[in-house]
Design an enzyme around this catalytic site. Structure first.
Site, PDB file in Angstrom:
ATOM      1  N   TYR A  61      -3.344  14.920  32.036  1.00 19.83           N
ATOM      2  CA  TYR A  61      -2.894  14.961  33.765  1.00 19.83           C
ATOM      3  C   TYR A  61      -3.561  14.092  34.348  1.00 19.83           C
ATOM      4  O   TYR A  61      -4.834  13.703  34.576  1.00 19.83           O
ATOM      5  CB  TYR A  61      -4.079  16.697  34.186  1.00 19.83           C
ATOM      6  CG  TYR A  61      -4.103  17.367  33.329  1.00 19.83           C
ATOM      7  CD1 TYR A  61      -2.690  18.702  32.761  1.00 19.83           C
ATOM      8  CD2 TYR A  61      -5.034  18.691  33.100  1.00 19.83           C
ATOM      9  CE1 TYR A  61      -3.037  19.367  31.960  1.00 19.83           C
ATOM     10  CE2 TYR A  61      -5.581  19.553  32.248  1.00 19.83           C
ATOM     11  CZ  TYR A  61      -4.341  20.170  31.742  1.00 19.83           C
ATOM     12  OH  TYR A  61      -4.101  21.308  31.038  1.00 19.83           O
ATOM     13  N   HIS A 126      -4.066  19.699  22.577  1.00 17.49           N
ATOM     14  CA  HIS A 126      -3.274  19.903  23.572  1.00 17.49           C
ATOM     15  C   HIS A 126      -1.534  20.270  24.084  1.00 17.49           C
ATOM     16  O   HIS A 126      -1.536  19.589  23.267  1.00 17.49           O
ATOM     17  CB  HIS A 126      -3.631  18.844  24.959  1.00 17.49           C
ATOM     18  CG  HIS A 126      -2.985  19.055  26.174  1.00 17.49           C
ATOM     19  ND1 HIS A 126      -2.972  18.468  26.848  1.00 17.49           N
ATOM     20  CD2 HIS A 126      -2.157  20.473  26.672  1.00 17.49           C
ATOM     21  CE1 HIS A 126      -3.111  19.046  28.735  1.00 17.49           C
ATOM     22  NE2 HIS A 126      -2.010  20.244  27.823  1.00 17.49           N
TER      23      HIS A 126
HETATM   24  P1  NAD Z   1      -2.096  27.848  38.460  1.00 15.45           P
HETATM   25  O1  NAD Z   1      -1.304  28.897  38.090  1.00 15.45           O
HETATM   26  O2  NAD Z   1      -3.829  28.294  38.269  1.00 15.45           O
HETATM   27  O3  NAD Z   1      -1.788  27.473  40.226  1.00 15.45           O
HETATM   28  C1  NAD Z   1      -2.322  26.599  40.504  1.00 15.45           C
HETATM   29  C2  NAD Z   1      -1.781  25.821  42.004  1.00 15.45           C
HETATM   30  O4  NAD Z   1      -1.939  26.666  42.911  1.00 15.45           O
HETATM   31  C3  NAD Z   1      -2.068  24.627  42.945  1.00 15.45           C
HETATM   32  O5  NAD Z   1      -0.987  24.146  42.974  1.00 15.45           O
HETATM   33  C4  NAD Z   1      -2.864  25.394  43.565  1.00 15.45           C
HETATM   34  O6  NAD Z   1      -3.741  23.984  44.184  1.00 15.45           O
HETATM   35  C5  NAD Z   1      -2.398  26.544  43.920  1.00 15.45           C
HETATM   36  N1  NAD Z   1      -3.769  27.518  44.550  1.00 15.45           N
HETATM   37  C6  NAD Z   1      -4.877  28.204  43.695  1.00 15.45           C
HETATM   38  N2  NAD Z   1      -5.479  28.430  44.594  1.00 15.45           N
HETATM   39  C7  NAD Z   1      -4.773  29.130  45.365  1.00 15.45           C
HETATM   40  C8  NAD Z   1      -5.026  29.954  46.615  1.00 15.45           C
HETATM   41  N3  NAD Z   1      -6.056  30.283  46.380  1.00 15.45           N
HETATM   42  N4  NAD Z   1      -4.230  29.384  47.722  1.00 15.45           N
HETATM   43  C9  NAD Z   1      -3.096  29.045  47.605  1.00 15.45           C
HETATM   44  N5  NAD Z   1      -3.167  28.351  46.958  1.00 15.45           N
HETATM   45  C10 NAD Z   1      -3.791  28.316  45.419  1.00 15.45           C
HETATM   46  O7  NAD Z   1      -1.608  26.843  37.832  1.00 15.45           O
HETATM   47  P2  NAD Z   1      -2.515  25.509  36.579  1.00 15.45           P
HETATM   48  O8  NAD Z   1      -3.295  24.172  37.750  1.00 15.45           O
HETATM   49  O9  NAD Z   1      -1.376  24.817  36.038  1.00 15.45           O
HETATM   50  O10 NAD Z   1      -3.435  25.986  36.117  1.00 15.45           O
HETATM   51  C11 NAD Z   1      -4.779  26.763  36.010  1.00 15.45           C
HETATM   52  C12 NAD Z   1      -5.606  25.495  35.090  1.00 15.45           C
HETATM   53  O11 NAD Z   1      -5.287  25.556  33.523  1.00 15.45           O
HETATM   54  C13 NAD Z   1      -5.084  23.998  35.211  1.00 15.45           C
HETATM   55  O12 NAD Z   1      -5.349  22.927  36.021  1.00 15.45           O
HETATM   56  C14 NAD Z   1      -5.402  23.416  33.675  1.00 15.45           C
HETATM   57  O13 NAD Z   1      -6.698  22.802  33.663  1.00 15.45           O
HETATM   58  C15 NAD Z   1      -5.307  25.263  32.673  1.00 15.45           C
HETATM   59  N6  NAD Z   1      -3.756  24.710  31.835  1.00 15.45           N
HETATM   60  C16 NAD Z   1      -3.977  24.534  31.131  1.00 15.45           C
HETATM   61  C17 NAD Z   1      -2.777  24.498  30.309  1.00 15.45           C
HETATM   62  C18 NAD Z   1      -2.900  23.986  28.901  1.00 15.45           C
HETATM   63  O14 NAD Z   1      -3.871  23.861  28.072  1.00 15.45           O
HETATM   64  N7  NAD Z   1      -1.512  23.923  28.029  1.00 15.45           N
HETATM   65  C19 NAD Z   1      -1.317  24.881  30.509  1.00 15.45           C
HETATM   66  C20 NAD Z   1      -1.684  24.993  31.934  1.00 15.45           C
HETATM   67  C21 NAD Z   1      -2.829  25.446  33.155  1.00 15.45           C
END
Ligand code: NAD
Length: 321
Positions: A61, A126
Site C-alpha cells: 500500500y 497478499h
Molecule cells: P473500502 O470498501 O473500505 O472503501 C474505502 C474507501 O471508502 C476510501 O476511499 C475511504 O476514504 C472511503 N470511506 C470510508 N469510510 C467512509 C465514509 N464514512 N464516508 C465516505 N467515504 C468513506 O475499501 P478498501 O479500503 O480497499 O478496503 C478496506 C481495507 O481492507 C483496506 O484498507 C485494506 O486494509 C484491506 N484490503 C485488503 C485487500 C487484500 O488483502 N487483497 C484488498 C482490499 C482491501
C-alpha cells in the site's frame, strides 16, 4: 442514551477478539487520494479511542508508505502493545509479486522496522491468485510457520479476490496452519458471495476478515478511484444507488457498513479510512446497528437498484480457481 461499545468478535480459533469494525490502512498509503500525516495519525487515534483494535496494512500500500504511517500512528497512541492487533502482508510489492520463502522471510523484518513493532499479530500472503497456489501451500506457508516459531508473527493468513483460492489452500494444508482468511469486495450490498463460503470456513476454525464493505469506494457518494476495476455498468449502478440514498437523506456508506456488519460469523469488517469524520461515521454505523437494527426499507430499495449487477465481480490473478 449511552452508545453501546463497539462489539468484539472472536477471530476463528486464534483466541483474538477483534472489533467488529477494523481499520483498513491502505488509504494511509494514499491509495484513495492524498492524506496528510496529521490526518492519518488523528484517524488511527480516534479509531482506537472509539474501540477499534484491529489495524490492517501491507508493504504494497503506497509502496510501503501505509506501513510507515501506521507505525508512527500506533506509536503515538502510547498504548500497551497487547491492546491492539496489527496485520500486515507479504508477497506483493510495488515491484511485483514474490511468494518465495526467502522473500517473505526478509519481508517481515522490513515490515517490523517500518511499523516500529517487535511482532505482528497476523501476517498474510497478499493476493495469492497472482502466485502459484502450490507454492503458497508448499513453500510460503511453511516459511511463515518458521516466523511464527521465531515469535515475529502470531498468526498466518491468506488474502485475495477469487473465493476458490481459499478452499484450494485450506484443503491442502494441515488443520490449524492457516488461521485467517481476508476476502474483499465479496460481502457488501452489491456482492455477497462470501456468504456461501462461511460454513466451510467455520468448519475449518478459520477467522473471517471481510474487507471493502464499501466495495473500494463504489458504495460512497464520492464514487470509486480511477483505478477501480469494476465494469462501467457496476460503477453506474452503484452511483445510482448512492444518489438515491442522498436524495432520501440517507447515507449509502452507513447502509453498506450495516449490511456487512450484520453477519456475526464475519469477525471483522475492514473498512479503509483516512479521516476522523469517516472513523466516527463508521463506528456510529456499528453502534447504531446494535441499538436500532438495519434500515430494512432503504436497504430493500437499494438492493432493487443493484439487482441487475448483483454479485458481478472482475477478473483477478493469473489462474482460474
Ligand atoms: P473500502 O470498501 O473500505 O472503501 C474505502 C474507501 O471508502 C476510501 O476511499 C475511504 O476514504 C472511503 N470511506 C470510508 N469510510 C467512509 C465514509 N464514512 N464516508 C465516505 N467515504 C468513506 O475499501 P478498501 O479500503 O480497499 O478496503 C478496506 C481495507 O481492507 C483496506 O484498507 C485494506 O486494509 C484491506 N484490503 C485488503 C485487500 C487484500 O488483502 N487483497 C484488498 C482490499 C482491501
Amino acid at each position: 442514551m449511552a452508545m453501546p461499545k463497539l462489539e468484539l468478535r472472536p477471530l476463528g480459533n486464534t483466541g483474538l477478539k477483534v472489533s467488529s469494525v477494523g481499520f483498513g490502512a491502505s488509504p494511509l498509503g494514499r491509495v484513495f487520494g492524498p492524506v496528510s500525516e496529521e490526518d492519518a495519525i488523528a484517524s488511527v487515534s480516534e479509531a482506537f479511542r472509539l474501540g477499534i483494535n484491529f489495524f490492517d496494512t501491507s508493504p504494497y500500500y503506497g509502496g510501503t508508505l501505509s506501513e510507515k504511517v501506521l507505525g508512527k500512528a500506533l506509536k503515538a497512541l502510547g498504548a500497551p502493545r497487547g491492546e491492539y492487533i496489527v496485520s500486515t502482508k507479504c508477497g506483493r510489492y510495488k515491484e511485483g509479486f514474490d511468494f518465495s520463502a526467502d522473500r517473505v522471510t526478509r519481508s517481515i523484518d522490513e515490515s517490523l522496522e517500518r511499523l516500529q513493532l517487535n511482532y505482528v499479530d497476523i501476517l498474510q500472503c497478499h493476493d495469492i491468485e497472482f502466485g502459484s497456489l502450490d507454492q503458497i501451500v508448499n513453500e510460503t506457508i511453511p516459511a511463515l510457520q518458521k516466523l511464527k516459531e521465531a515469535g515475529k508473527i502470531r498468526f498466518i493468513g491468506i488474502t485475495g479476490l477469487p473465493l476458490g483460492i481459499f478452499t484450494y489452500v485450506l484443503d491442502r494444508v494441515p488443520p490449524g496452519t492457516v488461521d485467517v482468511i481476508l476476502s474483499y469486495c465479496h460481502y457488501s450490498i452489491n456482492d455477497s458471495t462470501l456468504e456461501d463460503l462461511v460454513p466451510y470456513l467455520k468448519s475449518k476454525g478459520v477467522g473471517i476478515i471481510s474487507a471493502s464493505p464499501l466495495s473500494m469506494g463504489l458504495l460512497t457518494e464520492l464514487g470509486p478511484p480511477d483505478w477501480h476495476p469494476a465494469s462501467l455498468e457496476l460503477k453506474s449502478a452503484c452511483q445510482a444507488a448512492a444518489a438515491y440514498c442522498k436524495e432520501k437523506g440517507k447515507s449509502i456508506t452507513k447502509l453498506a457498513m450495516q449490511y456487512s456488519l450484520s453477519n456475526k460469523d464475519i469477525s471483522t469488517v475492514l473498512v479503509g479510512m483516512n479521516s476522523v469524520k469517516q472513523v466516527k461515521e463508521n463506528v456510529a454505523a456499528a453502534t447504531e446497528l446494535a441499538l436500532f437494527g438495519k434500515d430494512q426499507q432503504t436497504l430493500s430499495e437499494v438492493e432493487a437498484i443493484l439487482k441487475p449487477v448483483k454479485n458481478q465481480t472482475w477478473p483477478s490473478g493469473i489462474q482460474k480457481s
